[in-house]
Design a protein around this motif. Structure first.
Motif, short mmCIF file in Angstrom:
data_model
loop_
_atom_site.label_atom_id
_atom_site.label_comp_id
_atom_site.label_asym_id
_atom_site.label_seq_id
_atom_site.Cartn_x
_atom_site.Cartn_y
_atom_site.Cartn_z
N CYS A 48 0.83 -1.20 0.00
CA CYS A 48 0.00 0.00 0.00
C CYS A 48 0.87 1.25 0.00
O CYS A 48 0.52 2.26 -0.63
N ILE A 49 2.00 1.20 0.70
CA ILE A 49 2.92 2.34 0.69
C ILE A 49 3.51 2.49 -0.71
O ILE A 49 3.55 3.60 -1.27
N ALA A 50 3.91 1.35 -1.33
CA ALA A 50 4.44 1.41 -2.69
C ALA A 50 3.40 1.99 -3.64
O ALA A 50 3.70 2.80 -4.51
N ARG A 51 2.14 1.58 -3.44
CA ARG A 51 1.06 2.07 -4.29
C ARG A 51 0.88 3.58 -4.12
O ARG A 51 0.66 4.31 -5.08
N ALA A 52 1.01 4.02 -2.85
CA ALA A 52 0.84 5.44 -2.59
C ALA A 52 1.97 6.26 -3.21
O ALA A 52 1.73 7.35 -3.74
N VAL A 53 3.22 5.74 -3.19
CA VAL A 53 4.32 6.53 -3.74
C VAL A 53 4.42 6.41 -5.26
O VAL A 53 5.13 7.17 -5.89
N SER A 54 3.67 5.45 -5.85
CA SER A 54 3.78 5.23 -7.29
C SER A 54 3.37 6.46 -8.08
O SER A 54 3.83 6.65 -9.20
N VAL A 55 2.49 7.29 -7.55
CA VAL A 55 2.06 8.47 -8.30
C VAL A 55 2.86 9.71 -7.90
O VAL A 55 2.48 10.83 -8.21
N ASN A 56 3.99 9.47 -7.20
CA ASN A 56 4.87 10.57 -6.80
C ASN A 56 4.20 11.71 -6.06
O ASN A 56 4.23 12.85 -6.50
N PRO A 57 3.59 11.42 -4.95
CA PRO A 57 2.96 12.49 -4.19
C PRO A 57 4.03 13.35 -3.51
O PRO A 57 5.20 12.97 -3.49
N GLU A 58 3.60 14.48 -2.99
CA GLU A 58 4.56 15.31 -2.26
C GLU A 58 4.46 15.06 -0.76
O GLU A 58 5.43 15.19 -0.03
N ILE A 59 3.26 14.77 -0.34
CA ILE A 59 3.04 14.51 1.08
C ILE A 59 2.51 13.07 1.20
O ILE A 59 1.76 12.61 0.34
N LEU A 60 2.93 12.39 2.25
CA LEU A 60 2.44 11.05 2.49
C LEU A 60 1.76 11.05 3.86
O LEU A 60 2.39 11.33 4.88
N LEU A 61 0.45 10.77 3.84
CA LEU A 61 -0.28 10.71 5.11
C LEU A 61 -0.36 9.26 5.53
O LEU A 61 -0.72 8.39 4.74
N MET A 62 -0.02 9.00 6.79
CA MET A 62 -0.09 7.62 7.26
C MET A 62 -0.94 7.56 8.52
O MET A 62 -0.63 8.16 9.54
N ASP A 63 -2.06 6.80 8.38
CA ASP A 63 -3.02 6.73 9.48
C ASP A 63 -2.81 5.42 10.25
O ASP A 63 -3.33 4.39 9.87
#
Lengths: 376, 255, 306
Positions: free
Chosen positions: B161-176
């Protein structure tokens, strides 16, 4: 503009959402169309503007006065909001139009059948015709008295509910609280299987098997009668009542059951005295929907009640219900005739009744349930 | 401790309401670029609500409203010209429960990319590899990219899920609460990952685990009943908190 | 005797015994009745079920021959009804479950309409079918396409209008079934998709529908199977007493349920037709349950695949 502004207008998104919305509105449209198209045909009766030749002939015998009178009495557009009624005869017709009120106390309706005098046909107003006690639509001198149909519908519905509701509720109690999981896994799907039985099959079963059986046991004069029909209808009512009652019984919070058991009451005391009352609104809704099902069911009534329009409350004599009347006569009726209009009028009554029943369950029962479990 | 970096996101007197019920009270926070900002506090204190306000996930809940300002890169994310879909593409999110789609590992990673049109196969493969590498999962799954993601272990699923989240190159990563459902070994891996990822992303982390906040974050905020009690560098919070409530909480005298 | 035994007086225990017994009796009575119905149908009709009965057209005023046209007509009816009704039902369910806000007046009206529709007696749908589909829509289409309202192409009772009527009748059941399937998709999956920057529609197409397709399929089939045996609603919208092979969308057609009704009530010799009636009943029930079993089969197949 900023860096989080939309990169595209996303027309596809809007088109998709609006298409979905439009399709969803079809359900509302259908209800509206049922109103319009079923009521419109019935409305022809009251506007005095009969279209076909046959209707014109039928109306020819009636003088112009009652036709004018009908126009005052009946504005079909206002039929939906009964509050707008002013004329006395229209107020009167609430008795027939609101069968759900009369079902609980059928006596007044029965008494009122005696009131209309058997005046010469020619001068009868529509209202007098409808409150007559003879249903004889196909004859030289057609009679459209709804009273026997009303009695027929009411008594078969009562039989169906008297048989079906307790059986359905008790079976629901059994599978919800007393049955072992193994037994429940047999009983529940089997009863649900019954819900999948086409009603024509149930009608056939009653016509060939139940009718003969009951006549042998009870020795009734008529093989097909309201009891057989009502029994058949109960077979349609049982799975409906069962599944809704079972659902509301199992939806009662576990804590309530545990609290009761912890206080030392037995399983059956808990079931009958705590769980059943707690689920009462749901069970009540189940019975109401059962009434709607029995009232509107056509094929079973058509095949198993004997279908004679008799003005008697005896369940051992044949009955003819509103739905069965439409079912059996619609095929042969002359389009646009008075008879045709009256069949649509019966349909409108069935629709209004089911509509009212649904509104009651929706508004009353659901709010009661919410109150009960959320303590508001 | 690292030196101050520029502010990526900030709030001013941000309040949030579920219907009539106020969930957040006048929150003022600066979240720094390439730093891990952690929020701690007892459950129901509003830390998740705050996190979900940043990428407007709370929009999904009916009859919610906010007052005050929530800014990312100087743009009010609740502003009228902000497109929430674009916003969420720039702000990745990892949930408490791992949420792999019931598709293959490959399809899970490429999901976000394919949303904005067709990409070439080589492009996709490249992104899949780099994303999985960044999530430290590549070595474990490279031979079964086209197997169902549901076959992975819980810890692997969360890293997916983290890999999926970074795949679109976001600037901020929110982790709940990304580790709340994981065993200690997987938790260790994810924590390690978080410290690596902060070179590229601004990370905002919600956790119920104080040690985790102490281990991985640079800044820590303590929430209590919808209020931000204290916000400071992590070391300060854990060694010399200025508020009594914070001290009670981190020393375990509370909740 | 321990202190825990016998804290209920004997009379109460007898009462309790009867309370449970009555409930059990109700359940057993219903189940017994259903089982005996099956028994009677099978006993009465099994020996009449033959290949020729299933594959031939009726002869001699329905008293001889088979019921193939009725089987074919019913199957066709179910198929067309599904094509018309399931997409509409699915879209409505998507609206109610994915787009609608609890507070929206429109959403509540849709829901109320669906619930009302579910309670409308089937015979009223029949009247609606004649009044709206045949008389209004059919004649209107004829008027537009053939220049005359009396062209008798669409403006007459037919398979098409029966299918449309039943599609409307089963619509609320389909909606409820599909909604249930959609609700089973975890909220987290939707959120994960949205958090990746997917739009709502993308989320529905790529996540929600693929994850509920089994439920939608099985739910729809179960819903549609309710329509398969429905007779009252199509009684005067296009079922035929007897047919000699011609099958057309705008023609009347034979239907198993109606055929059973006709055999049971209008045969010249009802007693002689009894085995035919039982056999027809078995075929009708068989078709209904075949649909149900298909649904169950699809569910188990797709479940093991995922």
């Amino acid at each position: 503009m900023n860096r989080f502004s939309a990169t595209s207008k996303r027309f596809g998104e809007h088109i998709a959402e609006w298409s979905i919305r439009i399709v969803a509105s079809l359900s509302i449209l259908v209800i509206f169309l049922i109103f319009v198209f079923v009521f419109r045909e019935a409305a022809g009766l009251f506007s005095g503007a009969q279209r076909s030749q046959a209707a014109a002939e039928a109306a020819a015998s009636a003088s112009a006065t009652p036709a004018d009178h009908e126009q005052d009495v009946y504005n079909p557009d206002e039929e939906t909001d009964s509050a707008a009624t002013t004329s006395p005869s229209n107020a009167n017709d609430q008795d027939v139009y609101n069968p759900d009120a009369t079902i609980e106390e059928p006596a007044p309706a029965a008494a009122s059948t005696a009131t209309p005098e058997e005046a010469p046909q020619a001068s009868k107003s529509l209202w007098e015709q409808l409150t007559g006690s003879i249903w004889q639509p196909v004859s030289e001198d057609p009679k459209f008295g709804l009273i026997p149909l009303f009695i027929g519908t009411t008594k078969t519905t009562i039989v169906a509910i008297v048989i079906g509701a307790p059986l359905g509720i008790l079976a629901a109690l059994y599978t919800a609280f007393f049955a072992s999981p193994r037994v429940r896994n047999i009983v529940k799907p089997t009863i649900e299987l019954l819900a999948g039985f086409p009603s024509v099959v149930i009608g056939f079963f009653c016509l060939t098997i139940v009718a003969t059986f009951l006549q042998d046991v009870l020795g009734t004069a008529f093989r097909l009668n309201a009891l057989v029909g009502g029994f058949g209808l109960s077979l349609a009512v049982i799975p409906l009542v069962y599944s809704i009652a079972e659902e509301s019984l199992t939806a009662v919070p576990r804590s309530l059951r545990e609290a009761s058991l912890a206080l030392g009451s037995t399983e059956w005391q808990t079931a009958y005295r705590v769980m059943l009352p707690a689920a009462a609104p749901g069970v009540f809704a189940a019975v109401l929907l059962g009434v709607g099902r029995a009232f509107g069911e056509t094929m079973i009534a058509l095949m198993a009640t004997g279908n004679a329009a008799m003005k008697t409350w005896s369940v051992f004599e044949p009955a003819r219900t509103f739905a069965a009347t439409i079912g059996s006569e619609m095929g042969e009726v002359v389009w646009g005739s008075e008879h045709y209009g009256i069949l649509f009028l019966l349909g409108s009554m069935l629709f209004l009744f089911s509509f009212g029943l649904n509104a009651v369950t929706e508004l009353y029962v659901k709010s009661r349930l919410i109150k009960k479990f959320q303590g508001k | 401790m690292a030196k101050e970096t520029s502010i990526k996101a900030r709030t001013q007197t941000f309040s949030f309401f579920y219907g009539q019920k106020q969930a957040l009270f006048d929150i003022n926070i600066d979240m720094h670029e390439n730093r891990v900002t952690a929020f701690i506090g007892p459950s129901g204190c509003g830390k998740s609500t705050f996190l979900r306000s940043i990428n407007r996930m709370n929009d999904l809940i009916e009859s919610t409203k906010h007052t005050g300002l929530m800014e990312v890169d100087g743009v009010d994310v609740y502003g009228s010209d902000v497109d929430v879909v674009t916003l969420r593409r720039r702000i990745g999110m990892v949930f408490q429960k791992s949420t792999p789609f019931p598709k293959s590992i490959f399809e899970n990673i490429t999901y976000g990319l394919t949303l904005t049109g067709k990409k070439s196969k080589s492009e996709l493969e490249e992104v899949v590899e780099s994303s999985l590498r960044r999530a430290a999962l590549w070595e474990e799954v490279k031979d079964r990219l086209h197997h169902s993601a549901l076959g992975l272990s819980g810890g692997q699923q969360q890293r997916l899920c983290i890999a999926r989240a970074v795949s679109v190159n976001p600037e901020i990563l929110l982790m709940d609460e990304p580790c709340s459902a994981l065993d200690p070994i997987s938790t260790g891996k994810v924590e390690e990952l978080i410290t690596q990822l902060k070179d590229q992303y601004t990370i905002v982390l919600v956790t119920h685990n104080m040690q985790q906040a102490a281990r991985v974050s640079d800044y820590t905020g303590f929430f209590l009943m919808g209020k931000l009690i204290e916000f400071d560098r992590t070391r300060t919070i854990f060694t010399s908190p200025s508020k009594k409530e914070t001290e009670d909480y981190i020393t375990g005298r509370f909740g | 005797m321990s202190v825990f035994s016998g804290h209920l007086p004997a009379s109460k225990r007898v009462l309790g015994f009867f309370a449970v017994l009555v409930a059990a009796f109700a359940a057993v009575a219903i189940v017994g009745l259903i089982v005996s119905m099956f028994g009677i149908f099978i006993a009465g009709g099994a020996q009449h079920l033959s290949w020729s009965f299933l594959s031939e057209a009726p002869r001699n005023n329905n008293m001889e021959g088979g019921i193939f046209p009725a089987i074919f007509g019913t199957a066709l009816l179910v198929l067309i009804m599904s094509i018309l009704g399931v997409p509409i039902g699915t879209a409505t369910a998507i609206y109610l479950n994915e787009y609608a806000k609890q507070t929206s007046v429109f959403a509540r009206s849709v829901r109320f309409a669906v619930n009302t529709l579910a309670g409308v007696p089937s015979i009223v749908f029949g009247l609606f079918g004649v009044g709206f589909f045949v008389q209004f829509l059919g004649k209107g289409l004829d008027g537009m396409m053939y220049g005359s309202m009396e062209a008798k192409v669409f403006g007459q009772e037919s398979l098409l209008w029966c299918s449309a009527t039943l599609a409307v009748l089963t619509l609320p059941v389909v909606i409820v079934a599909v909604e249930e399937a959609l609700r089973a998709v975890p909220r987290e999956l939707r959120e994960a998709s949205l958090a990746l920057g997917a739009t709502k529609w993308q989320t529905i197409i790529k996540v929600v529908l693929p994850n509920s397709v089994t439920g939608i399929l099985t739910g729809s089939i179960l819903a549609v199977s309710r329509g398969a045996g429905e007779v009252a609603a199509i009684l005067f919208v296009g079922v035929a007493y007897s047919m000699d092979g011609n099958v057309g969308l705008t023609e009347k057609f034979m239907h198993l349920g109606y055929h059973l009704y006709v055999l049971a009530t209008q045969s010249p010799d009802v007693e002689k037709a009894l085995p035919l009636q039982y056999a027809t009943t078995l075929v009708l029930l068989g078709l209904t349950f075949l649909l149900n079993f298909t649904a169950i089969y699809i569910r188990s197949r797709l479940r093991t695949k995922a």
